[in-house]
Design a protein around this motif. Structure first.
Motif, PDB file in Angstrom:
ATOM      1  N   GLU A 145       0.851  -1.192   0.000  1.00 48.90           N
ATOM      2  CA  GLU A 145       0.000   0.000   0.000  1.00 48.90           C
ATOM      3  C   GLU A 145       0.884   1.237   0.000  1.00 48.90           C
ATOM      4  O   GLU A 145       2.016   1.201   0.492  1.00 48.90           O
ATOM      5  CB  GLU A 145      -0.913   0.015   1.238  1.00 48.90           C
ATOM      6  CG  GLU A 145      -1.850  -1.176   1.336  1.00 48.90           C
ATOM      7  CD  GLU A 145      -2.862  -1.255   0.199  1.00 48.90           C
ATOM      8  OE1 GLU A 145      -3.138  -0.210  -0.431  1.00 48.90           O
ATOM      9  OE2 GLU A 145      -3.375  -2.366  -0.049  1.00 48.90           O
ATOM     10  N   LEU A 146       0.393   2.330  -0.552  1.00 47.32           N
ATOM     11  CA  LEU A 146       1.177   3.556  -0.613  1.00 47.32           C
ATOM     12  C   LEU A 146       1.363   4.139   0.792  1.00 47.32           C
ATOM     13  O   LEU A 146       0.442   4.106   1.606  1.00 47.32           O
ATOM     14  CB  LEU A 146       0.488   4.587  -1.507  1.00 47.32           C
ATOM     15  CG  LEU A 146       0.341   4.212  -2.983  1.00 47.32           C
ATOM     16  CD1 LEU A 146      -0.423   5.303  -3.726  1.00 47.32           C
ATOM     17  CD2 LEU A 146       1.702   3.981  -3.623  1.00 47.32           C
ATOM     18  N   ASN A 191       1.697   0.778  -5.660  1.00 47.36           N
ATOM     19  CA  ASN A 191       1.176  -0.253  -4.764  1.00 47.36           C
ATOM     20  C   ASN A 191       0.770  -1.499  -5.537  1.00 47.36           C
ATOM     21  O   ASN A 191       0.891  -1.556  -6.775  1.00 47.36           O
ATOM     22  CB  ASN A 191       0.023   0.293  -3.902  1.00 47.36           C
ATOM     23  CG  ASN A 191      -1.251   0.558  -4.697  1.00 47.36           C
ATOM     24  OD1 ASN A 191      -1.392   0.173  -5.860  1.00 47.36           O
ATOM     25  ND2 ASN A 191      -2.203   1.221  -4.059  1.00 47.36           N
TER      26      ASN A 191
END
Length: 302
Positions: free
Chosen positions: A20-21, A103
């Protein structure tokens, strides 16, 4: 021999992948890091270099910093047969750089430092008049200053070159600039920025193309991703479909299309056949990860 000239940007892309970012204030460990050579101008000239035939010479006008990335770029481009006599080294500047967080869903966040790209000036273009004088096609984008783009188009018309503008990143352009363009290649987003018409189907693509014709552009090619391209010449248009492939990364698809289009048109292919050639090249690029690393060679299209 014929001469193909690309004027534009060059970037070193630092790509970091995550599940995930990262959020504000959060530090995450990247799963993978890679250095990718990118920039729209550089991607397009690499596509032209790899897809050209032995009777075509490919030149690049750009600005690079005085760093190791510039050395890597020059070596890589030379291996693809690109003449770099029009590339400038800008002292005390970095080569254009992008840091890209990606991501697991393919979503990304990007920060860009223009670096040397911001220093490619209209004066630099004027210094390359001899190159424009021998060019048959000139391809430009919008990752350098508009003054630089405008000067390149003025010189190209002065020396009777066929001009191609890939209007990316999306921007609104003056009619004075548009009148210098023979062929324009926006995607749906860029077509909206140019015309105010949202391209969602063939009918709306036709309306956008007609608007650009009225502004002085002879040939309009609106790229439609996996659907191919809407091609309009002298007010008559059609969709030319793209091959169906399993796309995994579309980063350099549009740039591959533009470089391939220029090569094919210079070879004397009809507009329809040239777009089919460009669609095929970009359909191969999207099946691979990366920017210039995804661009195919001529032998892969046969």
């Amino acid at each position: 021999m014929s001469t193909l000239l690309v004027v534009g940007s060059a970037n070193a892309d630092h790509v970091l992948t995550f599940n995930e970012l990262p959020q504000a204030g959060q530090t995450l460990i990247s799963q993978q890091y890679r250095l990718e050579l990118g920039g729209k101008g550089a991607n397009q000239v690499v596509a032209a270099g790899r897809l050209s035939n032995p009777q075509q010479k490919v030149y690049f006008i750009c600005a690079l910093g005085d760093d190791s990335n510039a050395v890597i770029m020059r070596k890589t481009w030379a291996a693809d047969g690109i003449n770099l006599s029009g590339c400038y080294d800008i002292a005390n500047q970095s080569t254009g750089t992008a840091v890209i967080f990606v991501n697991q869903h393919g979503e990304n966040s990007i920060g860009v430092v223009p670096g040397a790209n911001a220093y490619l000036s209209a004066e630099h273009i004027q210094q390359q008049q001899a190159l424009f004088a021998q060019a048959d096609y000139v391809l430009v984008q919008l990752e350098t200053s508009l003054d630089t783009v405008h000067q390149a188009l003025i010189l190209a018309k002065q020396y009777h070159c066929t001009t191609i503008l890939n209007p990316a990143p999306a921007a609104k352009l003056s009619n004075d600039l548009l009148r210098l363009i023979d062929i324009i290649t926006p995607n749906e987003t860029e077509a909206f920025a140019l015309t105010g018409i949202e391209v969602i189907d063939q009918q709306s693509a036709e309306k956008a193309a007609q608007d650009l014709h009225h502004k002085g552009v002879n040939t309009v090619i609106i790229t439609l991703g996996s659907k191919g391209a809407y091609v309009s010449e002298k007010g008559r248009g059609q969709i030319i479909p793209a091959p169906i492939v399993n796309a995994i990364d579309t980063v350099a698809a549009g740039d591959t299309f533009n470089g391939a289009l220029m090569v094919a048109l210079d070879e004397g292919k009809s507009l329809t056949d040239a777009v089919m050639f460009a669609n095929l090249a970009s359909s191969i690029a999207v099946t691979r990860s990366g920017a210039q690393s995804s661009i195919p060679y001529r032998t892969e299209l046969t």
